[in-house]
Design a protein around this motif. Structure first.
Motif, mmCIF file in Angstrom:
data_model
loop_
_atom_site.group_PDB
_atom_site.id
_atom_site.type_symbol
_atom_site.label_atom_id
_atom_site.label_comp_id
_atom_site.label_asym_id
_atom_site.label_seq_id
_atom_site.Cartn_x
_atom_site.Cartn_y
_atom_site.Cartn_z
ATOM 1 N N ASN A 28 4.592 -7.994 -24.173
ATOM 2 C CA ASN A 28 3.561 -7.035 -23.770
ATOM 3 C C ASN A 28 2.713 -7.540 -22.608
ATOM 4 O O ASN A 28 1.663 -6.967 -22.311
ATOM 5 N N GLY A 29 3.154 -8.618 -21.952
ATOM 6 C CA GLY A 29 2.476 -9.122 -20.768
ATOM 7 C C GLY A 29 1.110 -9.731 -21.038
ATOM 8 O O GLY A 29 0.238 -9.703 -20.163
ATOM 9 N N LEU A 30 0.909 -10.292 -22.233
ATOM 10 C CA LEU A 30 -0.382 -10.854 -22.598
ATOM 11 C C LEU A 30 -0.417 -12.360 -22.384
ATOM 12 O O LEU A 30 0.622 -13.026 -22.402
ATOM 13 N N THR A 31 -1.610 -12.892 -22.194
ATOM 14 C CA THR A 31 -1.819 -14.325 -22.101
ATOM 15 C C THR A 31 -2.742 -14.748 -23.232
ATOM 16 O O THR A 31 -3.447 -13.922 -23.812
ATOM 17 N N LYS A 49 -3.876 -6.143 -20.609
ATOM 18 C CA LYS A 49 -4.180 -4.711 -20.524
ATOM 19 C C LYS A 49 -4.225 -4.098 -21.923
ATOM 20 O O LYS A 49 -3.507 -4.517 -22.837
ATOM 21 N N GLU A 50 -5.068 -3.085 -22.069
ATOM 22 C CA GLU A 50 -5.315 -2.464 -23.366
ATOM 23 C C GLU A 50 -4.053 -1.993 -24.100
ATOM 24 O O GLU A 50 -3.931 -2.235 -25.310
ATOM 25 N N PRO A 51 -3.084 -1.354 -23.434
ATOM 26 C CA PRO A 51 -1.885 -0.932 -24.175
ATOM 27 C C PRO A 51 -1.152 -2.106 -24.834
ATOM 28 O O PRO A 51 -0.697 -1.997 -25.976
ATOM 29 N N GLY A 52 -1.074 -3.233 -24.142
ATOM 30 C CA GLY A 52 -0.423 -4.416 -24.707
ATOM 31 C C GLY A 52 -1.205 -4.994 -25.870
ATOM 32 O O GLY A 52 -0.626 -5.420 -26.876
ATOM 33 N N LEU A 53 -2.529 -5.007 -25.748
ATOM 34 C CA LEU A 53 -3.366 -5.497 -26.838
ATOM 35 C C LEU A 53 -3.236 -4.606 -28.068
ATOM 36 O O LEU A 53 -3.185 -5.101 -29.200
ATOM 37 N N MET A 54 -3.154 -3.308 -27.854
ATOM 38 C CA MET A 54 -2.991 -2.376 -28.972
ATOM 39 C C MET A 54 -1.649 -2.597 -29.670
ATOM 40 O O MET A 54 -1.571 -2.559 -30.900
ATOM 41 N N GLN A 55 -0.594 -2.834 -28.892
ATOM 42 C CA GLN A 55 0.729 -3.096 -29.470
ATOM 43 C C GLN A 55 0.695 -4.363 -30.318
ATOM 44 O O GLN A 55 1.220 -4.383 -31.436
ATOM 45 N N LEU A 56 0.086 -5.430 -29.779
ATOM 46 C CA LEU A 56 0.006 -6.682 -30.526
ATOM 47 C C LEU A 56 -0.829 -6.509 -31.782
ATOM 48 O O LEU A 56 -0.431 -6.947 -32.866
ATOM 49 N N GLU A 57 -1.969 -5.866 -31.667
ATOM 50 C CA GLU A 57 -2.850 -5.675 -32.824
ATOM 51 C C GLU A 57 -2.138 -4.888 -33.925
ATOM 52 O O GLU A 57 -2.244 -5.222 -35.107
ATOM 53 N N SER A 58 -1.397 -3.884 -33.554
ATOM 54 C CA SER A 58 -0.632 -3.110 -34.518
ATOM 55 C C SER A 58 0.432 -3.980 -35.186
ATOM 56 O O SER A 58 0.615 -3.942 -36.405
ATOM 57 N N TRP A 59 1.130 -4.783 -34.378
ATOM 58 C CA TRP A 59 2.173 -5.658 -34.919
ATOM 59 C C TRP A 59 1.585 -6.693 -35.872
ATOM 60 O O TRP A 59 2.203 -7.029 -36.892
#
Length: 89
Positions: A28-31, A49-59
């Protein structure tokens, strides 16, 4: 830049949780980083970016196959340092 700080409890150590978190964050392109805590929880600091953070948080609420996640306490925070990638600490 947005950051997610999360504490994950349950059966989350010794079940490939950190490695799987690293893979999801990178996809998700996160650091940032992920680490085990002495009390049995896993701590995550992820920025991007927020979409990547949301994906990680959901996972994080599900985790890898062998994990049993009881609770995720997550909050958006200011970045306190700049991360060049995502690592296991």
């Amino acid at each position: 830049m947005q950051c997610l700080h999360a504490l994950v409890s349950g059966r989350v150590q010794g079940v490939w949780f950190r490695q799987s978190t690293l893979e999801v964050a990178q996809a998700n392109g996160l650091t940032g980083w992920v680490r085990n805590l002495d009390d049995g929880r896993v701590e995550v600091m992820a920025c991007g970016k927020e979409p990547g953070l949301m994906q990680l948080e959901s996972w994080l609420t599900i985790g890898p196959e062998l994990a049993t996640v009881a609770e995720v306490k997550g909050a958006r925070v200011e970045a306190t340092e700049e991360y060049s990638g995502f690592v296991i600490r």
